[in-house]
Write an enzyme that holds these catalytic residues in place. Structure first.
Site, PDB file in Angstrom:
ATOM      1  CD  GLU A 107     -55.519 -50.698  -3.501  1.00  0.00           C
ATOM      2  OE1 GLU A 107     -55.945 -51.105  -4.601  1.00  0.00           O
ATOM      3  OE2 GLU A 107     -54.326 -50.629  -3.217  1.00  0.00           O
ATOM      4  CB  CYS A 149     -61.853 -55.682  -5.280  1.00  0.00           C
ATOM      5  SG  CYS A 149     -60.327 -56.166  -4.503  1.00  0.00           S
ATOM      6  CD  GLU A 164     -66.725 -54.687  -8.045  1.00  0.00           C
ATOM      7  OE1 GLU A 164     -67.110 -53.594  -7.599  1.00  0.00           O
ATOM      8  OE2 GLU A 164     -65.601 -55.173  -7.810  1.00  0.00           O
TER       9      GLU A 164
HETATM   10  P1  NAD Z   1     -68.532 -49.449   0.293  1.00  0.00           P
HETATM   11  O1  NAD Z   1     -67.835 -48.471  -0.538  1.00  0.00           O
HETATM   12  O2  NAD Z   1     -69.975 -49.349   0.471  1.00  0.00           O
HETATM   13  O3  NAD Z   1     -67.928 -49.470   1.773  1.00  0.00           O
HETATM   14  C1  NAD Z   1     -66.552 -49.544   2.027  1.00  0.00           C
HETATM   15  C2  NAD Z   1     -66.274 -48.853   3.335  1.00  0.00           C
HETATM   16  O4  NAD Z   1     -66.567 -47.479   3.174  1.00  0.00           O
HETATM   17  C3  NAD Z   1     -67.118 -49.338   4.519  1.00  0.00           C
HETATM   18  O5  NAD Z   1     -66.339 -49.308   5.689  1.00  0.00           O
HETATM   19  C4  NAD Z   1     -68.210 -48.289   4.597  1.00  0.00           C
HETATM   20  O6  NAD Z   1     -68.747 -48.159   5.883  1.00  0.00           O
HETATM   21  C5  NAD Z   1     -67.433 -47.047   4.217  1.00  0.00           C
HETATM   22  N1  NAD Z   1     -68.249 -45.947   3.704  1.00  0.00           N
HETATM   23  C6  NAD Z   1     -69.473 -45.992   3.096  1.00  0.00           C
HETATM   24  N2  NAD Z   1     -69.888 -44.737   2.805  1.00  0.00           N
HETATM   25  C7  NAD Z   1     -68.923 -43.900   3.219  1.00  0.00           C
HETATM   26  C8  NAD Z   1     -68.747 -42.485   3.177  1.00  0.00           C
HETATM   27  N3  NAD Z   1     -69.689 -41.685   2.659  1.00  0.00           N
HETATM   28  N4  NAD Z   1     -67.615 -41.967   3.672  1.00  0.00           N
HETATM   29  C9  NAD Z   1     -66.647 -42.751   4.179  1.00  0.00           C
HETATM   30  N5  NAD Z   1     -66.751 -44.081   4.270  1.00  0.00           N
HETATM   31  C10 NAD Z   1     -67.869 -44.657   3.790  1.00  0.00           C
HETATM   32  O7  NAD Z   1     -68.095 -50.823  -0.301  1.00  0.00           O
HETATM   33  P2  NAD Z   1     -68.458 -52.252   0.252  1.00  0.00           P
HETATM   34  O8  NAD Z   1     -69.853 -52.560  -0.151  1.00  0.00           O
HETATM   35  O9  NAD Z   1     -68.117 -52.337   1.696  1.00  0.00           O
HETATM   36  O10 NAD Z   1     -67.388 -53.161  -0.541  1.00  0.00           O
HETATM   37  C11 NAD Z   1     -67.640 -53.599  -1.808  1.00  0.00           C
HETATM   38  C12 NAD Z   1     -66.843 -52.807  -2.826  1.00  0.00           C
HETATM   39  O11 NAD Z   1     -65.475 -52.657  -2.433  1.00  0.00           O
HETATM   40  C13 NAD Z   1     -66.768 -53.468  -4.167  1.00  0.00           C
HETATM   41  O12 NAD Z   1     -67.043 -52.514  -5.175  1.00  0.00           O
HETATM   42  C14 NAD Z   1     -65.336 -53.957  -4.292  1.00  0.00           C
HETATM   43  O13 NAD Z   1     -64.845 -54.071  -5.570  1.00  0.00           O
HETATM   44  C15 NAD Z   1     -64.595 -52.968  -3.499  1.00  0.00           C
HETATM   45  N6  NAD Z   1     -63.352 -53.558  -2.965  1.00  0.00           N
HETATM   46  C16 NAD Z   1     -62.157 -53.187  -3.512  1.00  0.00           C
HETATM   47  C17 NAD Z   1     -60.972 -53.742  -3.068  1.00  0.00           C
HETATM   48  C18 NAD Z   1     -59.629 -53.346  -3.657  1.00  0.00           C
HETATM   49  O14 NAD Z   1     -58.599 -53.576  -3.043  1.00  0.00           O
HETATM   50  N7  NAD Z   1     -59.578 -52.742  -4.817  1.00  0.00           N
HETATM   51  C19 NAD Z   1     -60.998 -54.666  -2.038  1.00  0.00           C
HETATM   52  C20 NAD Z   1     -62.228 -55.017  -1.494  1.00  0.00           C
HETATM   53  C21 NAD Z   1     -63.404 -54.433  -1.966  1.00  0.00           C
END
Ligand code: NAD
Length: 483
Positions: free
Chosen positions: A252, A286, A385
């Site tokens: 997602e 998101c 975004e």
């Molecule tokens: P992010 O991708 O930086 O982090 C998301 C999660 O992934 C966190 O728990 C983070 O610690 C973890 N993570 C980071 N690097 C990783 C790696 N190398 N391996 C495994 N896990 C890792 O995103 P964010 O800044 O936390 O959230 C914002 C983004 O999330 C936005 O782009 C938003 O659109 C998206 N989002 C999507 C949805 C959806 O349902 N489509 C919902 C909420 C947020």
């Protein structure tokens, strides 16, 4: 004691467990920019321990709990969350900067997810298949085993609820890696799971950084399915890590969701929804409605009314419960500022801006909501975004032009259409390339019952609703030859 007001540790096998390294990470209050707690900094060793606890639970007592009893546990968990909404909301609001009303809504939604999946747990049926004479063929829906859940910071409780609620209902044991900026509410929710009777190891939480604990979870061979919610870039990394051990993933990811407003729309109904879809959670959603396309005859009058609403919006500390709280962290604030300076450099007109209240602490991560007009399709404000309270507007002359612009980004998560023309409603619902279409309404993040997910760079697989239960199970076909 499962959690301490200032020092939070992992939740493994129904116990509070410090990180093996003894290291911790500071937790910053986005409203003031001050550190108010510490979380454990998990590493591959901590993840391994959590996966071990989950595997033991799945092979043992949790794996033998019947579907009806899994549903009953989820129902009790929903009740416990409902009884703690205020406590969870306060914790979440300090941790993430959400205004209290949004944090309360998230806690209520979490309980609703558990309630929904409690009711669904014993209704996940297989099928029988007509086959050759002398055979009976049936399908069994079985849990994957141990599922990994990587959760972002924007809606920790809701995303945990939809993902872990469905996975547990289907019979999996779970290991969760919350975002480093938003762990506290989930650790408390996990302690409630233990209190209502979930056996040790059914649910485990390891806190820490993405590239450390998150990556270790995605790579772990003891994980049978990964559900990732977060950025498109990290989603790709997680999918690659999971592919290393043939682990299926639900992704997602981000969005740049459009709302198309035609001249025949009910503007009074649309206006508050258009504003809320980008202002909710300070635009860190998101499925935020971050682009609005307006039929030319309505463009100037709608802009004027939107501008008046934006100018009246106020941002301030989460505890003041205004229209917007702060952004989650300094990095996110800088990201929004970068987009806005690009808008300025590109000559994009700032049509209106809300205010940051005077008593907002200077070190908080505030951003007033911003309305930008005539944003060209090629500009990054139209394509990328922002994840902040920035709404981009564009006029259109006909339906095909609107559709091409709406579909013309790498994303495809949600879209909204505002028109009274029934044929147009159906046409656009079919032609918009995304996972959800709302007609004369818009649900940024809402709808426990509604399957949710994207196409293209917004990800693949579906969560929420009954559909999620299919994602958290695998189908086995059994062919019995009995003559
Ligand atoms: P992010 O991708 O930086 O982090 C998301 C999660 O992934 C966190 O728990 C983070 O610690 C973890 N993570 C980071 N690097 C990783 C790696 N190398 N391996 C495994 N896990 C890792 O995103 P964010 O800044 O936390 O959230 C914002 C983004 O999330 C936005 O782009 C938003 O659109 C998206 N989002 C999507 C949805 C959806 O349902 N489509 C919902 C909420 C947020």
């Amino acid at each position: 004691m499962l959690h301490n007001p200032m020092r939070f540790v992992h939740f493994i096998g129904n116990e509070s467990v410090p990180s093996r390294s003894g290291e911790s990470l500071p937790v910053v209050d986005p409203s003031s920019g001050t550190v108010f707690a510490q979380i454990a900094r998990g590493d591959a060793g901590d993840v391994d321990r959590a996966v071990g606890a989950a595997r033991a639970a799945y092979a043992g007592i949790w794996g033998r709990v019947s579907a009806v009893d899994r549903g009953r546990l989820l129902r009790r968990w929903a009740d416990a969350v409902e009884a703690h909404v205020e406590e969870l909301a306060l914790l979440e609001s300090q941790d993430t900067g959400k205004p209290l009303k949004q944090a309360r809504a998230d806690a209520v939604a979490l309980a609703r997810y558990f309630e929904f999946y409690a009711g669904a747990a014993d209704k996940l049926h297989g099928t029988t298949i007509p086959y050759q004479d002398g055979y009976t063929v049936l399908t069994l829906r079985e849990p994957h085993g141990v599922t990994g859940h990587i959760v972002p910071w924007n809606y920790p409780m809701q995303i945990f609820g939809r993902s872990v609620g469905a996975a547990l209902a289907a019979g999996n044991a779970c290991v969760v890696k919350p975002a480093e900026d938003a762990c506290l509410s989930l650790l408390r929710v996990a302690s409630l799971a233990a209190a209502v009777g979930f056996p040790a190891g059914a649910l485990n939480i390891v806190t820490g950084l993405g590239p450390e604990a998150g990556q270790a979870l995605a790579e772990h061979p003891g994980i049978d399915h990964i559900s990732f919610t977060g950025s498109t870039e990290t989603g790709k990394r997680v999918a690659i890590a999971a592919a290393g051990h043939h682990c299926p993933v639900t992704l997602e990811l981000g969005g740049k969701s459009p709302q198309l407003v035609f001249a025949d729309a009910d503007v009074d109904a649309a206006l508050p929804v258009l504003v809320n879809a980008i202002v909710q959670n300070c635009g860190q959603t998101c499925s935020a409605g971050s682009r609005v396309l307006v039929e030319r005859a309505l463009y100037e009058p709608l802009l004027e009314r939107l501008a008046a609403r934006f100018a009246a919006l106020r941002a301030g500390p989460a505890s003041m419960d205004l229209d917007l709280g702060p952004l989650v962290n300094r990095k996110q604030q800088q990201r929004v500022w970068d987009f806005l300076s690009d808008a300025q450099a590109g000559g994009i007109e700032l049509m209106a801006q809300g205010e940051i209240v005077d008593d907002a602490p200077g070190d908080g991560f505030y951003q007033a909501p911003v309305l930008l007009r005539d944003v060209p399709s090629g500009h990054r404000l139209w394509q990328e975004e922002v994840f902040g309270p920035v709404l981009a507007l564009q006029p259109f002359d006909d339906e095909d032009e609107a559709l091409a612009s709406a579909n013309g980004t790498q994303y495809g998560l949600v879209a909204g259409v505002w028109t009274r023309d029934g044929a147009r409603q159906m046409r656009l619902a079919r032609r918009l390339h995304c996972g959800q279409v709302f007609i004369n309404n818009y649900g940024a993040g809402g709808g426990v019952e509604l399957p949710f997910g994207g196409v293209k760079a917004s990800g693949h697989g579906r969560e929420k609703g009954f559909e999620a239960l299919y994602a958290f199970t695998t189908l086995k076909t059994v062919a019995i030859r009995h003559g």
